[in-house]
Design a protein around this motif. Structure first.
Motif, PDB file in Angstrom:
ATOM      1  N   LEU A 339      -0.239  11.078  10.589  1.00 22.49           N
ATOM      2  CA  LEU A 339      -0.883   9.948   9.913  1.00 22.49           C
ATOM      3  C   LEU A 339      -0.035   9.460   8.743  1.00 22.49           C
ATOM      4  N   GLU A 340       0.632  10.382   8.089  1.00 21.70           N
ATOM      5  CA  GLU A 340       1.495   9.997   6.980  1.00 21.70           C
ATOM      6  C   GLU A 340       2.774   9.324   7.498  1.00 21.70           C
ATOM      7  N   ASN A 341       3.344   9.902   8.533  1.00 21.92           N
ATOM      8  CA  ASN A 341       4.589   9.348   9.081  1.00 21.92           C
ATOM      9  C   ASN A 341       4.390   7.956   9.680  1.00 21.92           C
ATOM     10  N   TRP A 342       3.206   7.721  10.256  1.00 19.44           N
ATOM     11  CA  TRP A 342       2.951   6.452  10.935  1.00 19.44           C
ATOM     12  C   TRP A 342       1.955   5.586  10.152  1.00 19.44           C
ATOM     13  N   LYS A 343       1.988   5.702   8.841  1.00 16.60           N
ATOM     14  CA  LYS A 343       1.030   4.979   8.006  1.00 16.60           C
ATOM     15  C   LYS A 343       1.222   3.468   8.051  1.00 16.60           C
ATOM     16  N   ASP A 344       2.353   3.010   8.582  1.00 10.96           N
ATOM     17  CA  ASP A 344       2.588   1.571   8.693  1.00 10.96           C
ATOM     18  C   ASP A 344       2.222   1.020  10.072  1.00 10.96           C
ATOM     19  N   ASP A 345       1.686   1.867  10.934  1.00  7.42           N
ATOM     20  CA  ASP A 345       1.281   1.439  12.274  1.00  7.42           C
ATOM     21  C   ASP A 345      -0.093   0.771  12.166  1.00  7.42           C
TER      22      ASP A 345
END
Length: 357
Positions: A339-345
């Motif tokens: 969730l942190e790594n893909w927070k811009d999705d």
């Protein structure tokens, strides 16, 4: 005879010849008519191809028509086919001797399929009785209304990427209704990372082969002597890479261990690999020995990826990570990091917000 997706009516003629009429059931969860017609055309084309070009025992097709065809007097899609004498195989109750006999025959079927490679990944689609072409992935959720089928594809990596991107978009839009959607989205998004960073461990594609889409056993008809008299239910069939086409059928998997996250092969899988070894086909034996990677990658995709048991979902995800040797953190730890790594999705954020409400 009523199944989960099809109804079969037996037709007996005055001379005692028997046919089967196969009708696709329509439910509230059924795909749109355009997709239903596409599925039927693909099934008819696949069975006709196998009948005309291979020695694999499949029912002979006498007539078929799509639901939308103006000349169809029934108003529903149907296939009229030969009725084969035999009973659906139950692999779990077969004796060791019966399994050995069946595995020798299944090896024969694989070797026959290998004689007929295709140049692309996709589904056989019939526009006329004798015309075939490779067109699109044979999976309901890759047929997008307004876009048609995706493909054909020159590699598994290209095909799976298109399929996963389609799934992600439909999960976000609610077209695939799965709960919890954010977790399913994350598991599918992770597979995109596998394609980008770990797919080199999977054998590259050069040829593609037909594979049965639901090889849990009851698609095989056997007689009292356990000879295979027919292989049925070819809907959703498509051409796939060699690694996928010749890995072990799911009827042989150690189900409890598989669902717990183990990638250990069952004795039957090892024996099938040994049969190919005995026949001098180390390449096909390797497809079985190394088959868990592709099996884990494809298991629980799209509409079939919902598991009410959160522990089972986490175990299956752990098995996928183990197959590709990607970390050893548990689901909760990995989820928080993802969730942190893909927070811009933006699609993912919309699903997380939906879960909170």
């Amino acid at each position: 005879m009523m199944g989960n997706q099809n109804c079969h009516a037996e037709i007996t003629f005055e001379d005692n010849v028997k046919w089967l009429a196969r009708f696709r059931l329509q439910r509230t969860s059924s795909p749109p008519q355009e997709v239903r017609d596409w599925i039927l055309r693909s099934e008819a084309a696949t069975m006709t191809f196998l009948q005309q070009h291979t020695c694999i025992p499949v029912p002979k097709i006498f007539e078929w028509a799509c639901e939308s065809e103006p000349g169809n007097p029934l108003g529903v899609g149907y296939i009229l086919m030969e009725k084969l004498d035999g009973s659906p195989l139950d692999w779990q109750v077969a004796t060791p001797l019966q399994r050995e006999k069946l595995m020798q025959q299944l090896a024969d079927v694989s070797l026959e399929i290998e004689k007929h490679p295709f140049e692309a990944m996709g589904s056989l689609i019939s526009r006329e009785a004798i015309h075939f072409e490779v067109r699109g992935l044979a999976h309901q959720s890759t047929f997008r209304m307004g876009q048609g089928p995706l493909g054909p594809f020159s590699s598994s990596q290209e095909g799976f990427q298109a399929m996963l991107q389609s799934y992600l978009a439909m999960l976000a839009s609610g077209e695939i209704g799965i709960d919890p959607p954010a977790d399913i989205y994350l598991a599918h998004r992770f597979r995109l990372d596998i394609l980008a960073n770990h797919w080199e461990d999977v054998p590259s594609d050069s040829q593609f082969f037909l594979t049965h889409p639901d090889d849990k056993g009851d698609h095989i008809l056997v007689n009292d002597s356990f000879d295979i008299v027919g292989i049925i239910d070819w809907e959703w069939t498509h051409t796939v890479s060699k690694a996928e086409a010749f890995c072990s059928p799911c009827m042989m998997w150690p189900v409890a261990k598989f669902y717990s996250g183990s990638n250990e092969l069952a004795e039957d899988e090892l024996r099938l690999a040994a049969i190919f070894h005995e026949r001098g086909r180390e390449d096909l034996a390797s497809c079985i020995i190394n088959g868990r990677k592709i099996q884990r990658f494809l298991f629980a995709l799209g509409p079939d990826s919902s598991f009410t048991d959160t522990e089972t979902f986490a175990n299956l995800f752990a098995g996928l990570k183990r197959a590709f040797k990607v970390g050893d953190d548990d689901w909760k730890q990995w989820r928080a990091m993802a969730l942190e790594n893909w927070k811009d999705d933006e699609l993912l954020l919309s699903l997380v917000a939906r879960d909170r409400h």
